[in-house]
Design a protein around this motif. Sequence first.
Motif, PDB file in Angstrom:
ATOM      1  N   ASN A 102      23.928  28.742   0.112  1.00 22.79           N
ATOM      2  CA  ASN A 102      22.823  27.756  -0.555  1.00 22.79           C
ATOM      3  C   ASN A 102      22.982  27.446  -1.353  1.00 22.79           C
ATOM      4  O   ASN A 102      21.937  25.925  -1.299  1.00 22.79           O
ATOM      5  CB  ASN A 102      21.365  29.193  -0.745  1.00 22.79           C
ATOM      6  CG  ASN A 102      22.009  29.443  -1.804  1.00 22.79           C
ATOM      7  OD1 ASN A 102      22.822  30.331  -2.445  1.00 22.79           O
ATOM      8  ND2 ASN A 102      20.546  29.583  -2.752  1.00 22.79           N
ATOM      9  N   ASP A 103      23.729  27.378  -2.178  1.00 17.98           N
ATOM     10  CA  ASP A 103      23.381  25.749  -3.393  1.00 17.98           C
ATOM     11  C   ASP A 103      24.214  24.877  -2.649  1.00 17.98           C
ATOM     12  O   ASP A 103      23.045  23.527  -3.486  1.00 17.98           O
ATOM     13  CB  ASP A 103      24.979  26.126  -4.072  1.00 17.98           C
ATOM     14  CG  ASP A 103      25.040  27.260  -4.921  1.00 17.98           C
ATOM     15  OD1 ASP A 103      23.528  27.996  -5.369  1.00 17.98           O
ATOM     16  OD2 ASP A 103      25.714  27.917  -5.516  1.00 17.98           O
ATOM     17  N   VAL A 104      25.098  24.366  -2.063  1.00 17.92           N
ATOM     18  CA  VAL A 104      24.740  22.850  -1.765  1.00 17.92           C
ATOM     19  C   VAL A 104      23.619  22.242  -0.737  1.00 17.92           C
ATOM     20  O   VAL A 104      23.124  21.302  -0.763  1.00 17.92           O
ATOM     21  CB  VAL A 104      26.166  22.662  -0.607  1.00 17.92           C
ATOM     22  CG1 VAL A 104      26.242  23.776   0.813  1.00 17.92           C
ATOM     23  CG2 VAL A 104      26.289  21.190  -0.733  1.00 17.92           C
ATOM     24  N   TYR A 105      23.326  23.016   0.322  1.00 13.42           N
ATOM     25  CA  TYR A 105      21.784  23.144   0.250  1.00 13.42           C
ATOM     26  C   TYR A 105      20.695  22.636  -0.290  1.00 13.42           C
ATOM     27  O   TYR A 105      19.873  21.871  -0.038  1.00 13.42           O
ATOM     28  CB  TYR A 105      21.163  23.756   1.655  1.00 13.42           C
ATOM     29  CG  TYR A 105      21.802  23.767   2.758  1.00 13.42           C
ATOM     30  CD1 TYR A 105      22.397  23.116   4.065  1.00 13.42           C
ATOM     31  CD2 TYR A 105      22.878  24.521   3.407  1.00 13.42           C
ATOM     32  CE1 TYR A 105      22.265  22.898   5.483  1.00 13.42           C
ATOM     33  CE2 TYR A 105      23.836  24.951   4.441  1.00 13.42           C
ATOM     34  CZ  TYR A 105      23.512  23.673   5.459  1.00 13.42           C
ATOM     35  OH  TYR A 105      24.105  23.803   7.107  1.00 13.42           O
ATOM     36  N   TYR A 106      20.380  23.439  -0.720  1.00 13.18           N
ATOM     37  CA  TYR A 106      19.730  23.042  -2.276  1.00 13.18           C
ATOM     38  C   TYR A 106      19.534  22.009  -3.372  1.00 13.18           C
ATOM     39  O   TYR A 106      19.107  21.358  -3.112  1.00 13.18           O
ATOM     40  CB  TYR A 106      19.792  24.140  -3.705  1.00 13.18           C
ATOM     41  CG  TYR A 106      18.713  24.248  -4.756  1.00 13.18           C
ATOM     42  CD1 TYR A 106      17.457  24.426  -4.772  1.00 13.18           C
ATOM     43  CD2 TYR A 106      19.811  23.938  -6.157  1.00 13.18           C
ATOM     44  CE1 TYR A 106      16.766  24.246  -5.243  1.00 13.18           C
ATOM     45  CE2 TYR A 106      18.465  23.825  -7.493  1.00 13.18           C
ATOM     46  CZ  TYR A 106      17.348  23.746  -6.999  1.00 13.18           C
ATOM     47  OH  TYR A 106      16.294  23.452  -7.686  1.00 13.18           O
ATOM     48  N   MET A 107      20.675  22.076  -3.314  1.00 20.36           N
ATOM     49  CA  MET A 107      20.943  20.565  -4.441  1.00 20.36           C
ATOM     50  C   MET A 107      21.273  18.911  -3.875  1.00 20.36           C
ATOM     51  O   MET A 107      20.441  18.029  -3.786  1.00 20.36           O
ATOM     52  CB  MET A 107      22.671  20.848  -4.398  1.00 20.36           C
ATOM     53  CG  MET A 107      23.570  21.757  -5.444  1.00 20.36           C
ATOM     54  SD  MET A 107      22.075  21.188  -7.323  1.00 20.36           S
ATOM     55  CE  MET A 107      22.493  19.219  -7.794  1.00 20.36           C
ATOM     56  N   PRO A 123      14.203  19.877   5.365  1.00 16.82           N
ATOM     57  CA  PRO A 123      14.828  21.489   6.033  1.00 16.82           C
ATOM     58  C   PRO A 123      16.077  21.630   5.144  1.00 16.82           C
ATOM     59  O   PRO A 123      17.188  23.074   5.436  1.00 16.82           O
ATOM     60  CB  PRO A 123      15.851  20.642   7.340  1.00 16.82           C
ATOM     61  CG  PRO A 123      15.644  18.688   6.507  1.00 16.82           C
ATOM     62  CD  PRO A 123      13.947  19.309   6.225  1.00 16.82           C
ATOM     63  N   TYR A 124      17.195  20.967   4.035  1.00 14.92           N
ATOM     64  CA  TYR A 124      18.095  21.321   3.276  1.00 14.92           C
ATOM     65  C   TYR A 124      17.105  22.544   2.903  1.00 14.92           C
ATOM     66  O   TYR A 124      18.007  23.757   2.354  1.00 14.92           O
ATOM     67  CB  TYR A 124      18.735  20.415   2.510  1.00 14.92           C
ATOM     68  CG  TYR A 124      18.945  18.933   3.464  1.00 14.92           C
ATOM     69  CD1 TYR A 124      20.228  19.295   4.108  1.00 14.92           C
ATOM     70  CD2 TYR A 124      18.249  17.814   3.557  1.00 14.92           C
ATOM     71  CE1 TYR A 124      20.402  18.222   4.704  1.00 14.92           C
ATOM     72  CE2 TYR A 124      18.857  17.124   4.348  1.00 14.92           C
ATOM     73  CZ  TYR A 124      19.557  17.232   5.202  1.00 14.92           C
ATOM     74  OH  TYR A 124      20.420  16.344   6.031  1.00 14.92           O
ATOM     75  N   LEU A 125      16.072  22.261   2.404  1.00 12.37           N
ATOM     76  CA  LEU A 125      15.504  23.588   1.520  1.00 12.37           C
ATOM     77  C   LEU A 125      15.361  24.502   2.119  1.00 12.37           C
ATOM     78  O   LEU A 125      15.125  25.797   1.502  1.00 12.37           O
ATOM     79  CB  LEU A 125      14.147  22.942   0.021  1.00 12.37           C
ATOM     80  CG  LEU A 125      14.337  21.710  -1.123  1.00 12.37           C
ATOM     81  CD1 LEU A 125      13.448  21.357  -1.709  1.00 12.37           C
ATOM     82  CD2 LEU A 125      15.440  22.194  -2.081  1.00 12.37           C
ATOM     83  N   GLU A 137      14.108  29.952  -7.558  1.00 14.37           N
ATOM     84  CA  GLU A 137      13.920  28.174  -7.771  1.00 14.37           C
ATOM     85  C   GLU A 137      14.450  27.274  -5.911  1.00 14.37           C
ATOM     86  O   GLU A 137      13.586  26.766  -6.423  1.00 14.37           O
ATOM     87  CB  GLU A 137      15.167  28.238  -8.537  1.00 14.37           C
ATOM     88  CG  GLU A 137      14.973  26.801  -9.242  1.00 14.37           C
ATOM     89  CD  GLU A 137      13.734  26.370  -9.172  1.00 14.37           C
ATOM     90  OE1 GLU A 137      13.270  24.796  -9.573  1.00 14.37           O
ATOM     91  OE2 GLU A 137      12.763  27.002 -10.642  1.00 14.37           O
ATOM     92  N   ALA A 138      14.914  27.756  -5.564  1.00 10.51           N
ATOM     93  CA  ALA A 138      14.867  27.274  -4.129  1.00 10.51           C
ATOM     94  C   ALA A 138      14.026  27.513  -3.349  1.00 10.51           C
ATOM     95  O   ALA A 138      13.295  26.211  -3.161  1.00 10.51           O
ATOM     96  CB  ALA A 138      15.956  28.005  -2.902  1.00 10.51           C
ATOM     97  N   ARG A 139      12.688  28.289  -3.144  1.00 12.38           N
ATOM     98  CA  ARG A 139      12.083  28.302  -2.222  1.00 12.38           C
ATOM     99  C   ARG A 139      10.983  27.931  -3.540  1.00 12.38           C
ATOM    100  O   ARG A 139       9.708  27.025  -2.493  1.00 12.38           O
ATOM    101  CB  ARG A 139      11.524  30.045  -2.900  1.00 12.38           C
ATOM    102  CG  ARG A 139      10.491  30.499  -1.651  1.00 12.38           C
ATOM    103  CD  ARG A 139      10.330  31.948  -1.500  1.00 12.38           C
ATOM    104  NE  ARG A 139      11.018  32.985  -1.114  1.00 12.38           N
ATOM    105  CZ  ARG A 139      11.134  32.896   0.544  1.00 12.38           C
ATOM    106  NH1 ARG A 139      10.534  32.357   0.805  1.00 12.38           N
ATOM    107  NH2 ARG A 139      11.439  33.650   0.660  1.00 12.38           N
ATOM    108  N   PHE A 140      10.988  27.964  -4.796  1.00 16.57           N
ATOM    109  CA  PHE A 140      10.303  26.618  -5.462  1.00 16.57           C
ATOM    110  C   PHE A 140       9.403  25.689  -5.090  1.00 16.57           C
ATOM    111  O   PHE A 140       8.216  24.882  -4.615  1.00 16.57           O
ATOM    112  CB  PHE A 140       9.980  26.686  -6.863  1.00 16.57           C
ATOM    113  CG  PHE A 140       8.555  25.830  -7.431  1.00 16.57           C
ATOM    114  CD1 PHE A 140       7.663  26.625  -7.866  1.00 16.57           C
ATOM    115  CD2 PHE A 140       9.199  25.732  -8.416  1.00 16.57           C
ATOM    116  CE1 PHE A 140       6.529  26.169  -8.547  1.00 16.57           C
ATOM    117  CE2 PHE A 140       8.568  24.766  -9.505  1.00 16.57           C
ATOM    118  CZ  PHE A 140       6.804  25.100  -9.345  1.00 16.57           C
TER     119      PHE A 140
END
Length: 219
Positions: A102-107, A123-125, A137-140
């Motif tokens: 999830n980290d790499v998609y988030y970044m 799509p990445y978030l 934080e990712a959802r926000f």
Amino acid sequence: MDKNKQGIELLQAGNMEKAIQLFTEVIEENPKDPIGYVNFANVLISVGEIERAESFLNKAIELDDQVAASYYSYGNFYFNQEKYEQAAGMFEKALTNGMDSNDVYYMLGMCFSYLGKYPLSLPYLQRSVELNEEDIEARFQYGLSLAQSASYKEAIAQLEKVIEADPHHADAFYNVAVAYAMTGADRDQVLSLLDQAITIQPDHLLAVNAKKTVMENQE
């Protein structure tokens, strides 16, 4: 314990000197293993030695250009310098080489958000949230990008989940209020959400100014 793992724990604990010592030993013992160079670069990034960090990242890729961790660290290297185009390119290479966290998609999503390319970030978030539904934080940020893409109802759904998980998230209350306003919601509902943001964070200027605007429009 594996020296790489031990060094990462020391880095996370802020013990840079000991982490550097261990990663130096890793490189000396395994000079052809790119992971040691990646980890050493991460320490150097943490202490602001940017040029040295880049040389270690380049060495890691030179040794093996298919190690996803090298590109992920290189992405963070660029991201921390606000070079979002270059960072996105590196995170994409991390994905191409098998990283699926999830980290790499988030970044990667955040790169596009900072570049103002909100539809590209979605799509990445979204994938980041799917891989770790507990990542508030990712959802926000996913909710924000939905709102910036004018998908207000979808944004509201995500931001309300953020509030459910963290009832003290002032920014979520503010942004869900704005999203509701954009859908033509009842002003009292919008004001109530803004009031909750201000109660949590009295100096939340965006919420204070938004409330002022709504009340002036009522007069």
